[in-house]
Each structure stands twice: as C-alpha cells, then as structure tokens.
Design a protein around this motif. Structure first.
Motif, short mmCIF file in Angstrom:
data_model
loop_
_atom_site.label_atom_id
_atom_site.label_comp_id
_atom_site.label_asym_id
_atom_site.label_seq_id
_atom_site.Cartn_x
_atom_site.Cartn_y
_atom_site.Cartn_z
N THR A 175 0.81 -1.23 0.00
CA THR A 175 0.00 0.00 0.00
C THR A 175 0.84 1.27 0.00
OG1 THR A 175 -0.01 0.11 2.41
CG2 THR A 175 -1.79 -1.15 1.37
N HIS A 176 2.15 1.13 0.15
CA HIS A 176 3.02 2.31 0.31
C HIS A 176 4.33 2.02 -0.39
CE1 HIS A 176 4.45 5.60 3.38
NE2 HIS A 176 4.96 5.77 2.17
N LEU A 177 4.43 2.48 -1.63
CA LEU A 177 5.55 2.09 -2.49
C LEU A 177 6.00 3.26 -3.36
CD1 LEU A 177 5.80 -1.14 -4.60
CD2 LEU A 177 5.86 1.06 -5.78
N HIS A 178 7.30 3.42 -3.46
CA HIS A 178 7.90 4.49 -4.27
C HIS A 178 8.66 3.91 -5.45
CE1 HIS A 178 6.97 7.60 -1.27
NE2 HIS A 178 7.15 6.63 -0.39
N THR A 179 8.70 4.69 -6.54
CA THR A 179 9.48 4.27 -7.70
C THR A 179 10.62 5.26 -7.93
OG1 THR A 179 8.27 5.56 -9.37
CG2 THR A 179 7.37 3.39 -8.79
N ASP A 236 4.00 7.43 -5.01
CA ASP A 236 5.18 8.30 -5.04
C ASP A 236 4.93 9.59 -4.28
OD1 ASP A 236 7.32 7.04 -6.50
OD2 ASP A 236 5.96 7.01 -8.22
N HIS A 237 6.04 10.22 -3.86
CA HIS A 237 5.94 11.52 -3.20
C HIS A 237 5.32 12.52 -4.17
CE1 HIS A 237 8.20 10.32 0.30
NE2 HIS A 237 9.13 9.79 -0.47
N PHE A 238 4.35 13.26 -3.68
CA PHE A 238 3.59 14.16 -4.56
C PHE A 238 4.45 15.35 -5.02
CE2 PHE A 238 0.03 17.05 -5.66
CZ PHE A 238 -0.59 16.22 -6.57
N PHE A 269 -0.92 8.28 -4.03
CA PHE A 269 0.26 9.14 -3.83
C PHE A 269 0.41 9.50 -2.36
CE2 PHE A 269 -3.25 11.54 -5.77
CZ PHE A 269 -3.50 12.54 -4.85
N GLU A 270 1.59 10.01 -2.05
CA GLU A 270 1.90 10.43 -0.69
C GLU A 270 2.04 11.95 -0.69
OE1 GLU A 270 5.45 8.63 1.02
OE2 GLU A 270 4.63 8.90 3.04
N TYR A 271 1.03 12.60 -0.15
CA TYR A 271 0.97 14.06 -0.16
C TYR A 271 1.64 14.58 1.10
CZ TYR A 271 -1.25 18.71 -0.58
OH TYR A 271 -1.50 20.05 -0.69
N THR A 289 4.81 -0.90 3.64
CA THR A 289 6.26 -1.01 3.81
C THR A 289 6.96 0.34 3.65
OG1 THR A 289 6.21 -3.28 3.00
CG2 THR A 289 8.34 -2.18 2.94
N ASP A 290 6.38 1.24 2.84
CA ASP A 290 7.09 2.47 2.47
C ASP A 290 8.37 2.07 1.74
OD1 ASP A 290 7.62 5.14 2.28
OD2 ASP A 290 7.80 5.51 4.44
N ILE A 291 8.20 1.13 0.85
CA ILE A 291 9.37 0.56 0.18
C ILE A 291 9.95 1.53 -0.85
CG2 ILE A 291 7.92 -0.72 -1.50
CD1 ILE A 291 10.07 -2.96 -1.36
N HIS A 292 11.26 1.71 -0.76
CA HIS A 292 12.00 2.54 -1.71
C HIS A 292 13.01 1.71 -2.50
CE1 HIS A 292 10.48 5.75 0.93
NE2 HIS A 292 10.92 6.67 0.08
N GLN A 293 13.28 0.52 -2.00
CA GLN A 293 14.35 -0.31 -2.57
C GLN A 293 14.05 -1.75 -2.21
OE1 GLN A 293 18.11 1.00 -1.00
NE2 GLN A 293 19.20 -0.81 -1.69
ZN ZN Z 1 6.57 6.96 1.64
#
Ligand code: ZN
Ligand code: ZN
Length: 245
Positions: free
Chosen positions: A7-11, A41-43, A85-87, A190-194
């Motif tokens: 539910t919380h993933l960044h590219t 992704d971060h807004f 997105f993450e605002y 997870t707030d996964i970045h990697q």
């Molecule tokens: Zn995040």
C-alpha cells in the motif's frame, strides 16, 4: 488464502529517494506472491528542483510516470497495479497517503499543491478519496513539527510502517493512537524505496484480503467494510496485530 497488496511504495522514476525502478518493483512483488501494489510516489512539491519550470500538465505527467510504467509491466506479467500518492503537508513534512484519486482530477486541480492540509483533506475526501496518515509519529530530519496527528482530517492511520527506523517507538505510538480512536481504519505499508533494503525491503508490510481487489475503489471499500488484514513483518495479522497466517 490471502491476496496481498503493498500500500506504500515508491518508484525511482518519480521519488528521488527511491532506488528500485517501477519495473523492478512490479517483478519483485509478483515473485514474492503479492496480488498487487499501490504506487504512492511523493507528490509534486513546487519548492523542489525536480518540478520547477514545468507546466502543471508536464508536472502531472512526470508524476504519474512511475505508476504508468508499473501498470504496463503489471498488465504484462499479471500483477495488479493501482494509483495513489503520498501528499506532504509542507512545510511541516507530515505525509498523507491518498487513494482513489485519478490523474484527471490532478490535471483539473493545479491548486492542490498549495492547499492547507485542512483544505486538502476536505477536497480529497469530498470527491471520494481516502486518506491514511502515514507514519504519524515518525521523527526525521524532514519533519519539522513534533508529531501531531490530524486524526479528525483522515480516514485511517498507518499503524504499521515498515520503514520506521525505530518501530518499537513510532509504530507503537501509532497503535496507541488507533486504539484510542476506534473509528479510524488501520493500514500497514512497507514504504518501500528499494527491494533489497535490509529494513523496508520486499514483502515486509502491506494489506491482505480474502478476495482479489478489482481496483483502487474496491480497496477502500474493502477497508471500510473491515475486510482488511495487516501484513506486519511478513505475517498476515488481524486488526489487533494478532498473526492469522
Ligand atoms: Zn513513503
Ligand atoms: Zn521517500
């Protein structure tokens, strides 16, 4: 049998702090047995170099690229990819995971980057969007205020954030907040970045459901129906954090 969703993933294409690309994220989650991911992704931040000098249309299309690349790969290999997105509440640095808002809405609302957090939450929720306050007690260099969760403005709080570097403290406080406010829906991400990050890598957190989700609207309907299970440290748990699988 559970269907698992990050539910919380960044590219890396959009979030400068992320290391794994959209395609890598999709393939990794597919191989790990997830049914889907929500790209958050971060807004767009008008103060950051990344977005300067571009028209609003260009900013939105750059912003949705990570999701669009992920979606194309997901369609190809069989992983559901949803948009979110993450605002950030600038300049305080608090983060708000936002779901069930589409690209066209963003194109139609360029003022969205300059709203107060009260105005933002009202606008988003007024059109059917869903907001979970991310890691409400995280302490980090970019968070300016002492933690002051805005529970009256949101639908949910992220009780479990896989990348909190002091989870016994930050996640513990988030759980306490959720227990004191039972009307709040609880989410885990997870707030996964990697993918191969030692703390917040692949498969650490997310939400699980006993049925497959059709789309992002179905995700929030399922949460509202109380059908969401939390994934914590790779295990499926009930809403109290008791392991069920
Ligand atoms: Zn995040
Ligand atoms: Zn980040």
């Amino acid at each position: 049998m559970f269907y698992k969703y990050e539910t919380h993933l960044h590219t890396a294409e959009v979030s400068k702090c992320a290391k794994s690309t959209a395609v890598e994220m999709v393939r990794g989650h597919y191989e790990a047995g997830y049914a889907g991911i929500i790209v958050t992704d971060h807004f767009i931040n008008p103060d950051s170099e990344q977005w300067k000098g571009l028209s609003w249309e260009e900013q939105v299309s750059n912003f949705t690229r990570g999701y669009e690349i992920a979606k194309a790969e997901g369609d190809r290999i069989g992983l559901d990819v949803f948009f979110g997105f993450e605002y950030s509440n600038r300049p305080l640095g608090e983060d708000y995971l936002t779901y069930n808002i589409g690209k066209q809405f963003l194109l139609d609302h360029p003022e969205i980057v300059n709203l107060s957090i009260e105005e933002y939450c009202k606008l988003i929720r007024g059109v059917g969007g869903f907001i979970s306050q991310a890691h409400p007690y995280r302490e980090a260099w970019y968070i300016k205020s002492p933690a002051s969760p805005k529970i009256h403005l949101v639908d949910a709080i992220e009780v479990n954030n896989g990348s909190s570097d002091d989870p016994d403290n930050f996640n513990y406080k988030a759980w306490e907040l959720a227990r004191a406010n039972p009307q709040l829906i609880r989410t885990s991400g997870t707030d996964i970045h990697q993918l191969d990050h030692e703390l917040s890598g692949l498969g650490v957190s997310g939400m699980a459901f006993k049925y497959k989700l059709r789309d992002i609207r179905h995700f929030i309907e399922a949460l509202r129906a109380g059908d969401g299970y939390l994934i914590i440290d790779g295990k499926v748990t009930d809403r109290e954090g008791n392991i069920v699988e």
